[in-house]
Every structure is written in C-alpha cells, then in structure tokens.
Design an enzyme around this catalytic site. Structure first.
Site, mmCIF file in Angstrom:
data_model
loop_
_atom_site.group_PDB
_atom_site.id
_atom_site.type_symbol
_atom_site.label_atom_id
_atom_site.label_comp_id
_atom_site.label_asym_id
_atom_site.label_seq_id
_atom_site.Cartn_x
_atom_site.Cartn_y
_atom_site.Cartn_z
ATOM 1 N N LYS A 114 -7.838 12.457 -2.715
ATOM 2 C CA LYS A 114 -8.657 11.375 -3.265
ATOM 3 C C LYS A 114 -9.982 11.889 -3.807
ATOM 4 O O LYS A 114 -10.488 11.389 -4.808
ATOM 5 C CB LYS A 114 -8.932 10.307 -2.193
ATOM 6 C CG LYS A 114 -7.760 9.381 -1.972
ATOM 7 C CD LYS A 114 -8.211 8.125 -1.245
ATOM 8 C CE LYS A 114 -7.029 7.203 -0.958
ATOM 9 N NZ LYS A 114 -7.397 6.071 -0.106
ATOM 10 N N LYS A 206 5.006 10.411 -5.194
ATOM 11 C CA LYS A 206 5.083 9.252 -4.304
ATOM 12 C C LYS A 206 4.834 7.949 -5.078
ATOM 13 O O LYS A 206 3.989 7.934 -5.977
ATOM 14 C CB LYS A 206 4.002 9.435 -3.225
ATOM 15 C CG LYS A 206 4.125 8.541 -2.037
ATOM 16 C CD LYS A 206 3.028 8.836 -1.025
ATOM 17 C CE LYS A 206 1.670 8.390 -1.526
ATOM 18 N NZ LYS A 206 0.610 8.417 -0.527
ATOM 19 N N LYS A 209 -0.100 2.894 -5.599
ATOM 20 C CA LYS A 209 -0.813 1.895 -6.393
ATOM 21 C C LYS A 209 -1.699 2.550 -7.438
ATOM 22 O O LYS A 209 -2.118 1.910 -8.397
ATOM 23 C CB LYS A 209 -1.616 0.913 -5.529
ATOM 24 C CG LYS A 209 -2.153 1.419 -4.229
ATOM 25 C CD LYS A 209 -2.623 0.257 -3.328
ATOM 26 C CE LYS A 209 -2.676 0.673 -1.872
ATOM 27 N NZ LYS A 209 -2.752 -0.403 -0.914
#
Ligand code: TYM
Length: 343
Positions: A114, A206, A209
C-alpha cells in the site's frame, strides 16, 4: 483457563465489496453462528488509514453491515457493529503500539504494497494498522478469526503481540490474580476453496477493490446481467477443464473459476471437476454464471433495500456496539490494571 470459542472478524468499509470479500470471509461467517459466539465488525477506524470522504465512509459502513445481514448473519445471534462506536479498540491499540516493534510493522507485506515507494508520506495509522487489528481480536479474546489468505501475516502478528504482552507483563498479570495466558493465541481460519479469489481479467492478481478495471471483479451490488456478463467474459486459457485438481496447476484462471464454483456450491474442487472435467468453457462458464446469479443477485437486491433503510441499519449497529462495548470493557478493565494505569 479455557477460552470460550469466540469468533471475531472485520471488513473495511473502503469501497466496493466484491466476490473475494464474500467467499473469503462474509459467507463463512454464517455457519460459524451455529458453533461459536460470533462478533462481526465494520472496521471504519481501519478504513481512515487512507483518505475516506466522510459521507462515502458512512455509506460504505452501512453497505458492509447490509452485506453481513443479506448474506445470513443474524444480528440477534451475532454482534454486528462498527468499530468506532467502541472506544476500547483505540485504547487497546495504543497499548499494543507500545508492545509491538516498528520492525514488525515494517515487515508487513500489505503495508509495503500500500505504501509503495511513498512510505514516508503515508499516514502513521497505515503503519500501525496491524496493531489496531490485534486490538480488535484480542479485546474479545477471540480464539478463531475467519479471513482470506491475504490476512495471514496480520494474524501471525496478532499472535506475536499477544505472546509479547503476556510475557512483558507476566509478573503484573499474576499480581493482579489473572490467568498468565491473559491473551489467547488466536487461530486463523483460512480454509476452503476460496481463500484467495483472483481477478477475472488476470488469474495472477488478487481480486481487489483497488483494481482500476470494474471487469476484474464481481461487486456484491452487481445485478444479474452484470454478474453473468463478467463471468462469461472472464479471461481463460483455451484448454478444456482437467479431470483432477492436479491439472489446475499452472492454470491460474481455470483454478480461480473452479474455486469460485466450488465455494458457491459448497463443494470441493475435486467434486466440481468430477462434473465438468473434460468439458470446455462453453459448458462451464454458463453453469457458473447461472450459479453465481442465483446466489448473488438476490443478495444484491436485499443489500440495496437495507442500505436505503438507514434507520434499521443504524439501530442494528448501535445495539451491536452496546453489546460489544460490554465485553470490551471487561478486557480493558484488566489491561489497565496490568499495565499500571490508575483509574
Ligand atoms: P478487507 O476489508 O481488505 O477484506 C475483508 C475480508 O475479505 C477477504 N478478502 C479476500 N478473500 C479471498 N479472496 C480475495 N480476493 C479477497 N480480498 C479480500 C480478506 O482476507 C478479509 O477477510 N485487515 C482486514 C480487516 C480487519 C480484520 C480485523 C479482519 C480489521 N480488523 C480483525 C479480521 C479480524 C482487511 O483489511 O480486510
């Protein structure tokens, strides 16, 4: 002391819920209600580790609660609440910030992913994220945590934090007359054919969102038409389906779609291949699309209805928050004494 079998799990209200969240977590929450005391949390404090527009956060919080209920979580049997209502989560997270080491946090692959190259410029909350997650779980002394595979490392850290707390404060725990194994060593529940659902466009990524392509994921709010189209357009290789699970090796797209079919039909991949092995995509994809539509479209309808009924959803979250706070305060009361805080 034996800990009662208590389940805790959390979902972030940070955007579109998708099939990975459903199969990896939410769907698995439902049967656990028969065997465990179950606590399911919308982790809004985790969500703000990256910027959330306040009105969008409120809506997403209600959306996650609606998904729990539409999937079959019963808010009377389970505790359903949003994290920020129970201030003890923040309080215990602070204590854990002082137990955990910065090196442990820096090693978290989700943080690295992230933060990317921007690690000096992300929020301090994003670094401390796993410490709050450990607090979520250990505040309720939960012994089992159903999650997808991507949360494994965070759960290992939760165990490390529990062990270090029990060890650092061992003398004080005994002095206060409490069980030396004050925090349990939690078991991750990562099992079944759908612990890691992959993107429908690229079987090596994966389902998430944050993927810019809407075609890569099935949203839990998609209608029948969208679900069916996305499955029929999913990327696949040209070969027919293998007869045995071994044959899925090196075929990530095929493996993913068979896993989705298995999870939605409560079968194993072996059972699915017993039915479809040797057949081509022309047979499998329409069957998968029908199955997904039959299960997901009614749930999407119920979610949409519940999201609009904010009075009911907010009352459920408030009731859950009160029940959670009563349990949380028991643990926090002991933690304050153990640490040496005067009240
Ligand atoms: P979150 O909100 O990213 O995801 C919610 C749940 O969905 C699972 N999941 C998947 N499972 C299979 N395939 C996928 N592609 C996929 N994508 C997501 C996740 O593993 C998760 O179970 N840190 C957690 C939230 C959290 C939590 C907790 C979980 C906070 N406190 C305490 C358990 C216990 C998270 O970000 O999940």
């Amino acid at each position: 002391m034996a800990f009662s079998p208590r389940v805790f799990s959390g979902i972030q209200p940070s955007g579109d819920l998708h099939l990975g969240n459903y199969l990896g977590a939410i769907r698995r929450f439902v049967p656990l209600q028969d065997t465990h005391e179950t606590i399911y949390c919308v982790v809004d404090m985790h969500a703000i580790t990256v910027w959330q527009e306040p009105n969008a956060l409120r809506r997403a919080t209600r959306e996650v609660a609606a998904a729990f209920i539409a999937a079959g979580v019963d808010p009377k049997r389970s505790i359903v609440f949003n994290q920020s209502q129970v201030m003890q989560h923040a309080e215990l997270a602070w204590v854990f910030n002082c137990v955990a080491r910065i090196g442990w946090m820096n090693r978290m692959t989700q943080f690295k992913d992230k933060a990317g190259k921007n690690s000096e410029n992300v929020s301090l909350g994003l670094l401390a994220y796993p410490s709050l997650m450990a607090a979520d779980i250990l505040l309720y002394k939960a012994t089992a945590v159903p999650v997808g595979d991507d949360q494994k490392q965070h759960l290992e850290l939760t165990r490390d934090i529990a062990a270090k707390f029990n060890n650092d404060y061992a003398a004080s725990i005994v002095e206060q007359g409490l069980d030396p194994d004050f925090f349990p060593i939690t078991e991750p529940l990562i099992a079944g054919p759908a612990t890691r659902i992959m993107s429908l466009r690229d079987g090596t990524k994966k389902m998430s969102k944050s993927d810019p392509s809407d075609q890569s994921r099935i949203s839990l709010l998609d209608d029948a038409d969208a679900i069916s189209k996305k499955i029929k357009k999913a990327t696949t290789d040209p070969a027919e389906l293998p007869v045995e699970v071994e044959g899925l090796k090196g075929r990530p797209e095929a493996d993913n779609l068979v896993g989705i079919y298995a999870a939605l039909s409560d079968k194993t991949k072996t059972e699915v291949l017993a039915e479809f092995g040797g057949h081509g995509w022309g047979k499998f994809k329409p069957a998968l699309a029908d199955l997904a539509v039959a299960q997901l479209a009614p749930m999407a309808g119920e979610m949409r209805r519940l999201i609009e009924d904010t009075t009911t959803i907010d009352a459920i979250l408030r009731d859950g928050g009160e029940r959670a706070a009563a349990l949380a305060e028991k643990t926090m009361h002991d933690v304050r004494r153990i640490v040496g805080f005067i009240r």
